[in-house]
Design a protein around this motif. Sequence first.
Motif, PDB file in Angstrom:
ATOM      1  N   ARG A  24     -98.730 -66.781 -64.604  1.00  0.00           N
ATOM      2  CA  ARG A  24     -98.753 -67.007 -63.155  1.00  0.00           C
ATOM      3  C   ARG A  24     -99.243 -68.412 -62.815  1.00  0.00           C
ATOM      4  O   ARG A  24     -98.669 -69.099 -61.957  1.00  0.00           O
ATOM      5  N   ASN A  25    -100.291 -68.851 -63.487  1.00  0.00           N
ATOM      6  CA  ASN A  25    -100.816 -70.188 -63.222  1.00  0.00           C
ATOM      7  C   ASN A  25     -99.810 -71.270 -63.597  1.00  0.00           C
ATOM      8  O   ASN A  25     -99.695 -72.296 -62.918  1.00  0.00           O
ATOM      9  N   SER A  26     -99.067 -71.044 -64.664  1.00  0.00           N
ATOM     10  CA  SER A  26     -98.067 -72.020 -65.099  1.00  0.00           C
ATOM     11  C   SER A  26     -96.898 -72.083 -64.125  1.00  0.00           C
ATOM     12  O   SER A  26     -96.346 -73.160 -63.866  1.00  0.00           O
ATOM     13  N   ILE A  27     -96.509 -70.934 -63.578  1.00  0.00           N
ATOM     14  CA  ILE A  27     -95.428 -70.900 -62.589  1.00  0.00           C
ATOM     15  C   ILE A  27     -95.882 -71.600 -61.309  1.00  0.00           C
ATOM     16  O   ILE A  27     -95.136 -72.389 -60.718  1.00  0.00           O
ATOM     17  N   ARG A  28     -97.107 -71.310 -60.890  1.00  0.00           N
ATOM     18  CA  ARG A  28     -97.639 -71.981 -59.697  1.00  0.00           C
ATOM     19  C   ARG A  28     -97.616 -73.493 -59.874  1.00  0.00           C
ATOM     20  O   ARG A  28     -97.230 -74.233 -58.961  1.00  0.00           O
ATOM     21  N   ARG A  29     -98.060 -73.959 -61.036  1.00  0.00           N
ATOM     22  CA  ARG A  29     -98.087 -75.399 -61.290  1.00  0.00           C
ATOM     23  C   ARG A  29     -96.684 -75.992 -61.235  1.00  0.00           C
ATOM     24  O   ARG A  29     -96.463 -77.032 -60.612  1.00  0.00           O
ATOM     25  N   ALA A  30     -95.728 -75.321 -61.895  1.00  0.00           N
ATOM     26  CA  ALA A  30     -94.354 -75.844 -61.908  1.00  0.00           C
ATOM     27  C   ALA A  30     -93.770 -75.902 -60.507  1.00  0.00           C
ATOM     28  O   ALA A  30     -93.165 -76.909 -60.117  1.00  0.00           O
ATOM     29  N   LEU A  31     -93.941 -74.843 -59.727  1.00  0.00           N
ATOM     30  CA  LEU A  31     -93.378 -74.806 -58.375  1.00  0.00           C
ATOM     31  C   LEU A  31     -94.060 -75.819 -57.460  1.00  0.00           C
ATOM     32  O   LEU A  31     -93.409 -76.466 -56.630  1.00  0.00           O
ATOM     33  N   ASP A  32     -95.369 -75.973 -57.607  1.00  0.00           N
ATOM     34  CA  ASP A  32     -96.096 -76.955 -56.801  1.00  0.00           C
ATOM     35  C   ASP A  32     -95.598 -78.363 -57.098  1.00  0.00           C
ATOM     36  O   ASP A  32     -95.382 -79.160 -56.164  1.00  0.00           O
ATOM     37  N   GLU A  33     -95.392 -78.683 -58.358  1.00  0.00           N
ATOM     38  CA  GLU A  33     -94.907 -80.014 -58.727  1.00  0.00           C
ATOM     39  C   GLU A  33     -93.491 -80.261 -58.230  1.00  0.00           C
ATOM     40  O   GLU A  33     -93.096 -81.411 -58.003  1.00  0.00           O
ATOM     41  N   MET A  34     -92.724 -79.176 -58.053  1.00  0.00           N
ATOM     42  CA  MET A  34     -91.347 -79.300 -57.572  1.00  0.00           C
ATOM     43  C   MET A  34     -91.252 -79.120 -56.058  1.00  0.00           C
ATOM     44  O   MET A  34     -90.155 -79.056 -55.509  1.00  0.00           O
ATOM     45  N   ASN A  35     -92.432 -79.054 -55.391  1.00  0.00           N
ATOM     46  CA  ASN A  35     -92.484 -78.885 -53.927  1.00  0.00           C
ATOM     47  C   ASN A  35     -91.741 -77.638 -53.469  1.00  0.00           C
ATOM     48  O   ASN A  35     -91.030 -77.644 -52.458  1.00  0.00           O
ATOM     49  N   ARG A  36     -91.937 -76.575 -54.235  1.00  0.00           N
ATOM     50  CA  ARG A  36     -91.310 -75.292 -53.935  1.00  0.00           C
ATOM     51  C   ARG A  36     -92.353 -74.315 -53.410  1.00  0.00           C
ATOM     52  O   ARG A  36     -93.538 -74.393 -53.796  1.00  0.00           O
ATOM     53  N   PRO A  37     -91.957 -73.380 -52.558  1.00  0.00           N
ATOM     54  CA  PRO A  37     -92.908 -72.356 -52.099  1.00  0.00           C
ATOM     55  C   PRO A  37     -93.447 -71.557 -53.281  1.00  0.00           C
ATOM     56  O   PRO A  37     -92.711 -71.264 -54.228  1.00  0.00           O
ATOM     57  N   ILE A  38     -94.704 -71.209 -53.229  1.00  0.00           N
ATOM     58  CA  ILE A  38     -95.329 -70.432 -54.299  1.00  0.00           C
ATOM     59  C   ILE A  38     -95.385 -68.965 -53.880  1.00  0.00           C
ATOM     60  O   ILE A  38     -95.996 -68.634 -52.859  1.00  0.00           O
ATOM     61  N   PRO A  39     -94.739 -68.077 -54.616  1.00  0.00           N
ATOM     62  CA  PRO A  39     -94.717 -66.646 -54.248  1.00  0.00           C
ATOM     63  C   PRO A  39     -96.108 -66.020 -54.306  1.00  0.00           C
ATOM     64  O   PRO A  39     -97.032 -66.569 -54.924  1.00  0.00           O
ATOM     65  N   SER A  40     -96.234 -64.861 -53.698  1.00  0.00           N
ATOM     66  CA  SER A  40     -97.474 -64.103 -53.760  1.00  0.00           C
ATOM     67  C   SER A  40     -97.668 -63.557 -55.174  1.00  0.00           C
ATOM     68  O   SER A  40     -96.738 -63.541 -55.996  1.00  0.00           O
ATOM     69  N   ASP A  41     -98.881 -63.084 -55.463  1.00  0.00           N
ATOM     70  CA  ASP A  41     -99.155 -62.527 -56.784  1.00  0.00           C
ATOM     71  C   ASP A  41     -98.217 -61.377 -57.151  1.00  0.00           C
ATOM     72  O   ASP A  41     -97.716 -61.335 -58.285  1.00  0.00           O
TER      73      ASP A  41
END
Length: 218
Positions: A24-41
Amino acid sequence: MACAYDVVLFDLDGTLCDTGEGIRNSIRRALDEMNRPIPSDPELRRFIGPPLRDSFRDFCGMTQTEADEGVRRFRAYYNTEGWLQTRLYDGIAELLHALGDAGVRVATATSKPEDAALRILERMGILPCFQAVVGSLPDGARSLKKELIPYAMQQCGVSKGERVVMVGDTHFDAQGARQTGVDFIGALYGYGTREELVSQGAAVLAQSVAQLGRFLLP
């Protein structure tokens, strides 16, 4: 103690190890770096199990090129920090040793990259329990369970008439077992649901590692 099977194939995420926090933390990091919305847990839970490229496409609406970039960014964090956030489910080490003592060949059949699976199993201290560690390749090939299961069986030297079971926590595992003609035990303590496993024909479901052990070593 005799096992009902000659070979037991395990999924990794949600079956042998709780890898959720790091993924989950790795997905959050990838999406944040790509300026993408971060889904809920709860939405992020859906990423645990299936091939990552498919998840980025299916759950984030990415193109193939964007999904490849998402995977690259995911791995950059996961391979340095995320994988260290893994914990072994209670009772798994004991179960693996008991299977080995019973003469059972044990392998993985995981969509996780094979090098990451090897690294995690070694850190958890259970790598010697496995005759084969089978995962996906760096280019994303061999990521489907219907590809992983036969290859794992080959690596274990399965011969005609031997009994094989796949143990996993999602419908991808159940579907792969059904497609390849091996038995299946669902790990309800992982990330899948009873409904999704049953929808793929799962009839044997373990609520805990202890119950899984009773199914495998009656």
